[in-house]
Scaffold this active site. Sequence first.
Site, short mmCIF file in Angstrom:
data_model
loop_
_atom_site.label_atom_id
_atom_site.label_comp_id
_atom_site.label_asym_id
_atom_site.label_seq_id
_atom_site.Cartn_x
_atom_site.Cartn_y
_atom_site.Cartn_z
N GLY A 15 0.69 -1.13 -0.10
CA GLY A 15 -0.07 -0.12 0.02
C GLY A 15 0.62 1.13 0.01
O GLY A 15 1.96 1.20 -0.36
N ASN A 16 0.22 2.48 0.41
CA ASN A 16 0.88 3.66 0.42
C ASN A 16 2.15 3.66 1.33
O ASN A 16 3.44 4.19 0.99
CB ASN A 16 0.15 4.76 0.90
CG ASN A 16 -1.04 5.17 -0.10
OD1 ASN A 16 -0.74 4.85 -1.79
ND2 ASN A 16 -2.12 5.46 -0.08
N CYS A 36 2.03 7.35 13.62
CA CYS A 36 2.52 8.54 13.30
C CYS A 36 2.29 9.73 14.27
O CYS A 36 3.24 10.72 14.44
CB CYS A 36 1.61 8.89 11.96
SG CYS A 36 -0.13 9.21 12.23
N SER A 80 -5.03 11.30 3.44
CA SER A 80 -3.92 10.62 3.97
C SER A 80 -4.34 9.34 4.85
O SER A 80 -3.03 8.86 5.31
CB SER A 80 -2.70 11.59 4.49
OG SER A 80 -3.12 12.05 5.71
N PRO A 103 -7.15 2.89 4.15
CA PRO A 103 -7.85 1.72 4.72
C PRO A 103 -7.07 1.34 5.98
O PRO A 103 -7.90 0.93 7.01
CB PRO A 103 -7.74 0.53 3.67
CG PRO A 103 -7.66 1.41 2.42
CD PRO A 103 -6.58 2.35 2.79
N ALA A 104 -5.86 0.98 6.09
CA ALA A 104 -5.18 0.23 7.15
C ALA A 104 -5.08 1.22 8.33
O ALA A 104 -5.43 0.99 9.41
CB ALA A 104 -3.81 0.06 7.04
N ARG A 122 -7.53 3.67 8.91
CA ARG A 122 -8.92 3.62 9.41
C ARG A 122 -9.27 2.20 10.07
O ARG A 122 -10.03 2.39 11.28
CB ARG A 122 -9.91 3.77 8.03
CG ARG A 122 -9.85 5.10 7.71
CD ARG A 122 -10.48 5.35 6.45
NE ARG A 122 -10.16 6.83 5.75
CZ ARG A 122 -10.51 7.73 5.80
NH1 ARG A 122 -11.84 7.82 6.52
NH2 ARG A 122 -10.36 8.89 5.29
N ASN A 141 1.92 12.66 7.88
CA ASN A 141 1.54 11.49 9.03
C ASN A 141 2.16 10.52 8.58
O ASN A 141 2.92 9.54 9.39
CB ASN A 141 0.32 11.50 9.16
CG ASN A 141 -0.69 11.24 7.92
OD1 ASN A 141 -0.65 11.90 6.90
ND2 ASN A 141 -1.40 10.12 7.87
#
Length: 293
Positions: A12-13, A126, A158, A161-162, A164, A268
Amino acid sequence: MKKLKVAILGSGNIGTDLLVKTMRSQVIECTLFIGRHLNSPGMNKANSMGVKTSDLSIEAIERNPDSCDLVFDATSALDHKKHWAVLKKMNKTVIDMTPSGIGEMCIPAINIENCLRFDNLNMVTCGGQASIPIAHVIGKTQENVRYIEVVSSIASRSAGPATRLNLDEYVETTEKGIKKFSGCDETKAILILNPAQPCVDMQTTIFAKVEKPDMKRLRAEVDTMVSRIQEYVPGYTLLVSPLIESNRIVIMVKVQGLGDYLPKYAGNMDIINCAAIAMAERYARKTLTVPGS
């Protein structure tokens, strides 16, 4: 120069930004980028950089244990518990990017050298990376710290899914980290997802209740700590120097990202990745006995 081989688990990001950061490092390199879907944006980025990829999740490392010396786990808190059970048996050093709370909490500006003794390092959150160094300074310079509260505001875009999915773990882990490094028993962590357009940079405000604040000593130590963090997070800045407001100490910081893979407003995610890279590079220098380590 020989480099430490690292695998990134999670495409992911967070994982993809870590990939970009590792590939410009002088002491670590990503030799395996792992996800679940070979056609994801992260996998495509890795392929474009010539990095070996796999969609087999943790099984990719099980099948090829010599592929890496260190693993970044950029999945979720729940998944990390499963991954650690496997990686521990393989004697792998792991840097956990999730708020799982399993490993030794790592805040490079505070305890990077001590963390070299552990094989599972947790990068907290973060908000933790942004606030805990300041909370640590408060605990170090002040007597009778009764309460510390941390409020982080990040751009809604920013928060993937993870993030949240792990909101409860975020709060619990951040509060635990503040207690550990400040010595204050009563703490509170709040995360605000700001939908404003254009997207806002990450801002974190630290509030503390102290009976007799020593502001002169606090300001000096905060300035020193901010400079220390900026060595690995260039976009970390002090917005509001320590002041007294409504009988509370108030300090505010801002984090702007480097813009490697993520937008600059995603400070973050950038701060926790920069902290993880700083820890991995220190581990590499120790392991590879690089001159100057």
